[in-house]
Scaffold this motif. Structure first.
Motif, PDB file in Angstrom:
ATOM      1  N   UNK A 276       0.836  -1.209   0.000  1.00  0.00           N
ATOM      2  CA  UNK A 276       0.000   0.000   0.000  1.00  0.00           C
ATOM      3  C   UNK A 276       0.863   1.247   0.000  1.00  0.00           C
ATOM      4  N   UNK A 277       0.323   2.346  -0.501  1.00  0.00           N
ATOM      5  CA  UNK A 277       1.040   3.620  -0.525  1.00  0.00           C
ATOM      6  C   UNK A 277       0.704   4.368   0.756  1.00  0.00           C
ATOM      7  N   UNK A 278       1.729   4.646   1.570  1.00  0.00           N
ATOM      8  CA  UNK A 278       1.523   5.271   2.865  1.00  0.00           C
ATOM      9  C   UNK A 278       2.319   6.556   2.973  1.00  0.00           C
ATOM     10  N   UNK A 279       1.884   7.417   3.903  1.00  0.00           N
ATOM     11  CA  UNK A 279       2.665   8.586   4.264  1.00  0.00           C
ATOM     12  C   UNK A 279       2.571   9.719   3.275  1.00  0.00           C
ATOM     13  N   UNK A 280       3.225  10.852   3.650  1.00  0.00           N
ATOM     14  CA  UNK A 280       3.208  12.053   2.824  1.00  0.00           C
ATOM     15  C   UNK A 280       4.565  12.330   2.185  1.00  0.00           C
ATOM     16  N   UNK A 281       5.447  11.338   2.178  1.00  0.00           N
ATOM     17  CA  UNK A 281       6.748  11.514   1.549  1.00  0.00           C
ATOM     18  C   UNK A 281       7.789  12.168   2.435  1.00  0.00           C
ATOM     19  N   UNK A 282       7.492  12.383   3.724  1.00  0.00           N
ATOM     20  CA  UNK A 282       8.452  12.984   4.641  1.00  0.00           C
ATOM     21  C   UNK A 282       8.981  11.905   5.575  1.00  0.00           C
ATOM     22  N   UNK A 283      10.300  11.919   5.806  1.00  0.00           N
ATOM     23  CA  UNK A 283      10.925  10.894   6.626  1.00  0.00           C
ATOM     24  C   UNK A 283      11.801  11.542   7.681  1.00  0.00           C
ATOM     25  N   UNK A 284      11.921  10.871   8.832  1.00  0.00           N
ATOM     26  CA  UNK A 284      12.739  11.370   9.913  1.00  0.00           C
ATOM     27  C   UNK A 284      14.030  10.596  10.036  1.00  0.00           C
ATOM     28  N   UNK A 285      14.970  11.171  10.776  1.00  0.00           N
ATOM     29  CA  UNK A 285      16.261  10.529  10.998  1.00  0.00           C
ATOM     30  C   UNK A 285      16.053   9.209  11.733  1.00  0.00           C
ATOM     31  N   UNK A 286      16.772   8.172  11.289  1.00  0.00           N
ATOM     32  CA  UNK A 286      16.730   6.811  11.843  1.00  0.00           C
ATOM     33  C   UNK A 286      15.422   6.093  11.524  1.00  0.00           C
ATOM     34  N   UNK A 287      14.672   6.590  10.571  1.00  0.00           N
ATOM     35  CA  UNK A 287      13.455   5.896  10.139  1.00  0.00           C
ATOM     36  C   UNK A 287      13.816   4.856   9.080  1.00  0.00           C
ATOM     37  N   UNK A 288      13.237   3.665   9.213  1.00  0.00           N
ATOM     38  CA  UNK A 288      13.494   2.586   8.278  1.00  0.00           C
ATOM     39  C   UNK A 288      12.657   2.793   7.020  1.00  0.00           C
TER      40      UNK A 288
ATOM     41  N   UNK B   2      16.535  -1.208 -10.129  1.00  0.00           N
ATOM     42  CA  UNK B   2      15.270  -1.848 -10.519  1.00  0.00           C
ATOM     43  C   UNK B   2      14.557  -2.555  -9.366  1.00  0.00           C
ATOM     44  N   UNK B   3      14.938  -2.251  -8.115  1.00  0.00           N
ATOM     45  CA  UNK B   3      14.289  -2.902  -6.984  1.00  0.00           C
ATOM     46  C   UNK B   3      14.210  -2.000  -5.777  1.00  0.00           C
ATOM     47  N   UNK B   4      13.470  -2.463  -4.756  1.00  0.00           N
ATOM     48  CA  UNK B   4      13.319  -1.738  -3.499  1.00  0.00           C
ATOM     49  C   UNK B   4      14.225  -2.381  -2.457  1.00  0.00           C
ATOM     50  N   UNK B   5      15.144  -1.585  -1.899  1.00  0.00           N
ATOM     51  CA  UNK B   5      16.143  -2.068  -0.947  1.00  0.00           C
ATOM     52  C   UNK B   5      15.901  -1.427   0.414  1.00  0.00           C
ATOM     53  N   UNK B   6      16.022  -2.230   1.473  1.00  0.00           N
ATOM     54  CA  UNK B   6      15.784  -1.743   2.827  1.00  0.00           C
ATOM     55  C   UNK B   6      16.972  -0.917   3.305  1.00  0.00           C
ATOM     56  N   UNK B   7      16.669   0.257   3.882  1.00  0.00           N
ATOM     57  CA  UNK B   7      17.723   1.139   4.371  1.00  0.00           C
ATOM     58  C   UNK B   7      17.268   1.938   5.575  1.00  0.00           C
ATOM     59  N   UNK B   8      18.161   2.807   6.072  1.00  0.00           N
ATOM     60  CA  UNK B   8      17.909   3.596   7.262  1.00  0.00           C
ATOM     61  C   UNK B   8      18.269   5.055   6.977  1.00  0.00           C
ATOM     62  N   UNK B   9      17.318   5.973   7.223  1.00  0.00           N
ATOM     63  CA  UNK B   9      17.573   7.403   7.021  1.00  0.00           C
ATOM     64  C   UNK B   9      18.627   7.861   8.026  1.00  0.00           C
ATOM     65  N   UNK B  10      19.739   8.385   7.525  1.00  0.00           N
ATOM     66  CA  UNK B  10      20.792   8.891   8.407  1.00  0.00           C
ATOM     67  C   UNK B  10      20.674  10.393   8.633  1.00  0.00           C
ATOM     68  N   UNK B  11      20.301  11.133   7.585  1.00  0.00           N
ATOM     69  CA  UNK B  11      20.098  12.575   7.734  1.00  0.00           C
ATOM     70  C   UNK B  11      19.388  13.114   6.503  1.00  0.00           C
ATOM     71  N   UNK B  12      18.796  14.271   6.677  1.00  0.00           N
ATOM     72  CA  UNK B  12      18.154  14.971   5.572  1.00  0.00           C
ATOM     73  C   UNK B  12      19.173  15.923   4.972  1.00  0.00           C
ATOM     74  N   UNK B  13      19.529  15.689   3.708  1.00  0.00           N
ATOM     75  CA  UNK B  13      20.576  16.478   3.060  1.00  0.00           C
ATOM     76  C   UNK B  13      20.031  17.846   2.676  1.00  0.00           C
ATOM     77  N   UNK B  14      18.882  17.860   2.020  1.00  0.00           N
ATOM     78  CA  UNK B  14      18.206  19.104   1.668  1.00  0.00           C
ATOM     79  C   UNK B  14      16.721  18.813   1.543  1.00  0.00           C
ATOM     80  N   UNK B  15      15.972  19.752   0.963  1.00  0.00           N
ATOM     81  CA  UNK B  15      14.511  19.669   0.997  1.00  0.00           C
ATOM     82  C   UNK B  15      13.977  18.318   0.549  1.00  0.00           C
TER      83      UNK B  15
END
Length: 575
Positions: free
Chosen positions: A231-243, A250-263
């Motif tokens: 399902x499509x969730x959220x408003x496209x905004x992510x926080x630091x350390x969010x999975x 060509x695929x979706x890979x699991x990662x961890x947000x380390x920081x917001x670089x810019x907008x």
């Protein structure tokens, strides 16, 4: 709530024994009614009944304490009936279908039900409720998927009466995992968009995938390595350390947000490759797991995150502002609380009259090379400082426009508890921070987020302990915060009005439909009336004709009777 909500030891975000610190937005389950009400965790009163010990104090967003008044209802609730706010729906809105299990916003709360009909091309949806039994129409904006919260994990059951694990349909969009090495790239751990081409039987499917050349390729995949399209969730905004999941190769890979670089750009760490990539916002989505026919999303607890939620807020401070609280000495003050520091040196609790204020970690400004300056080496006779001004940067700082407009004579007394070689650098940082806070407060606009003013106010509270005069700046910030609170109240009221307008608009639509039906019935009845009138005229004419014939026959009978009676009389009289 005034004085009755004085600070209480259980109000510390990390000492309450649960993951709902003060200020958390939550939902409270009313077991008897089976409805969830939205609220906010607020501070506990100073004196509470023993029966309420260990409970949460919640103020509801929509429920009123008294009819006809604006104050909101607040009560003590057991933590077992409380959960965080569920994952937000996609801003474009989900297209709900029949048999979707949903929650509908009705009478100030969220009620569980099932979509049983789609009306007006999806503009209205009929939702059936089991407890209490009912059936109502809703706009899609007043519905959301039903999420279950258990052990820190969100679970979403897609449809009612369907076992989504049984099979996939040909043409269905899915995602597949590929458990093999792809040469330069190890595919393991990624999910690739695909389309079901054929059911091969025995739990295997042929799927179509995109290849690296932009074409497509078919591959045989076992059932266990296929999942529905998330399902499509959220408003496209992510926080630091969010999975998150990130789309590349060509695929979706699991990662961890380390920081917001810019907008619209984030730095994401990927464990499978032990690397970090910069990813644009459209290339990211919340991380979901598919298990036992349900979608799972890990809940994010404020108490478990490396920093407080304020670390995600925008800040108008420059990178040179100092982390005052991190370097504040551990001193016990009379009639005040104490500060506890964790193993990393970050503050865990700061319990004073300012009610556990927390500030964001920032870096200490780099120092200019030390030079000898006889004029700045000795402290002023009018002001005793816990350090000697060695650094030439003092002249530049003290000549800044902000300090000319607002002269300051901070005492820096808290620095006494630190090592002497640390004091001057931290004092310089305090001066730079003060100028940044003043300049940032002057740049504030009414349209800026409330959190920016709150951060500035907290920094002023810390600067005040070092002897800075912050009254004028604080007054401006307080006016802005009060204005923002009033704006929030008006926005909330406008939202309530809009909801009422939406409900009444829906009712108006129903009435308009009823009127159209009635009008159509009236039109048909009028046509039938005209036909009936024509038929009536015909019947009247026919009745008249028949009555005329009847009269003519009656007259003939009378004539026959008269003739007969005349003949009879003649015979009988011998005429």
């Amino acid at each position: 709530m005034g004085e009755e909500e004085a600070e209480h030891p259980q109000n510390s975000p990390l000492s309450a024994g649960h993951h709902f610190p003060v200020g958390s937005a939550v939902e409270v389950l009313e077991n008897d009614a089976g409805v969830r009400f939205v609220g906010t965790v607020v501070p506990l009163p100073r004196n509470i009944d023993p029966e309420n010990q260990g409970k949460l104090h919640v103020r509801y967003k929509a429920l009123l304490a008294r009819k006809g008044h604006s104050d909101r209802l607040h009560e003590f609730v057991h933590v077992s009936s409380v959960r965080p706010m569920p994952p937000p729906p996609h801003k474009a809105g989900k297209r709900f279908e029949v048999n979707d299990v949903v929650e509908a916003y009705y009478k100030d709360g969220w009620w569980e039900g099932v979509v049983t009909a789609v009306v007006d091309g999806g503009e209205r949806l009929v939702v059936t409720f089991e407890d209490p039994p009912d059936e109502l129409e809703f706009a899609p904006s007043r519905l959301r998927p039903l999420w279950d919260w258990a052990d820190g994990v969100w679970t979403w059951a897609q449809r009612k009466g369907e076992n989504v694990n049984l099979a996939f349909n040909v043409g269905e969009k899915v995602e597949v995992s590929i458990e093999r090495d792809g040469g330069d790239c190890d595919f393991r751990g990624a999910w690739f968009p695909a389309v079901i081409v054929r059911d091969l039987g025995n739990g295997a499917y042929s799927v179509e995938l995109k290849d690296k050349n932009g074409g497509s390729v078919e591959e045989e995949v076992e059932f266990a390595r296929i999942r529905p399209f998330p399902p499509i969730l959220g408003d496209g905004k992510f926080g630091v350390f969010e999975k998150v999941d990130a789309f590349f190769d060509f695929g979706w890979w699991s990662g961890l947000i380390m920081k917001k670089v810019k907008m619209n750009e984030y730095s994401v760490f990927f464990e499978h490759s032990d690397s970090t990539k910069k990813m644009d916002r459209p290339e990211l989505r919340p991380h979901l797991e598919w298990k036992d026919g349900k979608w799972l999303i890990e809940g994010v607890s404020e108490a478990a995150t490396p920093k407080s939620s304020k670390s995600r807020r925008k800040s108008t401070f420059s990178d040179s502002r100092v982390s005052l609280k991190k370097h504040k000495p551990q001193i016990e003050h009379a009639n005040e609380g104490t500060e506890r520091v964790d193993e990393d040196g970050d503050d865990v609790e700061y319990d004073r009259e300012r009610r556990s204020k927390r500030i964001q970690d920032v870096q200490i400004p780099s120092m200019l090379p030390l030079i000898d300056d006889d004029d700045s080496r000795a402290p002023s006779s009018a002001q005793k400082l816990p350090f000697v001004k060695h650094n030439a940067i003092w002249k530049s700082i003290e000549s800044m426009e902000v300090l000319r407009r607002m002269p300051q004579r901070p005492h820096f007394e808290p620095l006494i508890a630190l090592k002497e070689n640390q004091r001057e650098g931290l004092a310089i940082g305090c001066m730079v921070t003060f100028t940044n806070v003043v300049e940032a407060s002057c740049r504030l606009k009414f349209s800026d987020p409330k959190s920016v003013a709150e951060d500035l106010r907290e920094m002023l509270l810390e600067l005040e302990t070092y002897g800075f005069q912050v009254g004028a700046v604080r007054e401006r910030l307080m006016k802005l915060l009060k204005a923002k609170e009033e704006e929030e109240r008006l926005v909330s009221r406008a939202k309530g009005i809009m909801e009422q307008i939406e409900v009444r608009s829906g009712r108006r639509g129903e009435i308009e439909r009823d009127m159209r039906v009635i009008s159509e019935h009236l039109g048909r009845l009028q046509e039938q009336l005209k036909l009936a009138e024509v038929e009536m005229e015909k019947e009247v004419e026919e009745i008249g004709r028949l009555q005329a014939g009847l009269e003519e026959d009656r007259q003939q009978v009378e004539s026959l009777r008269a003739d007969f009676e005349g003949v009879t009389a003649s015979v009988c009289n011998g005429d």
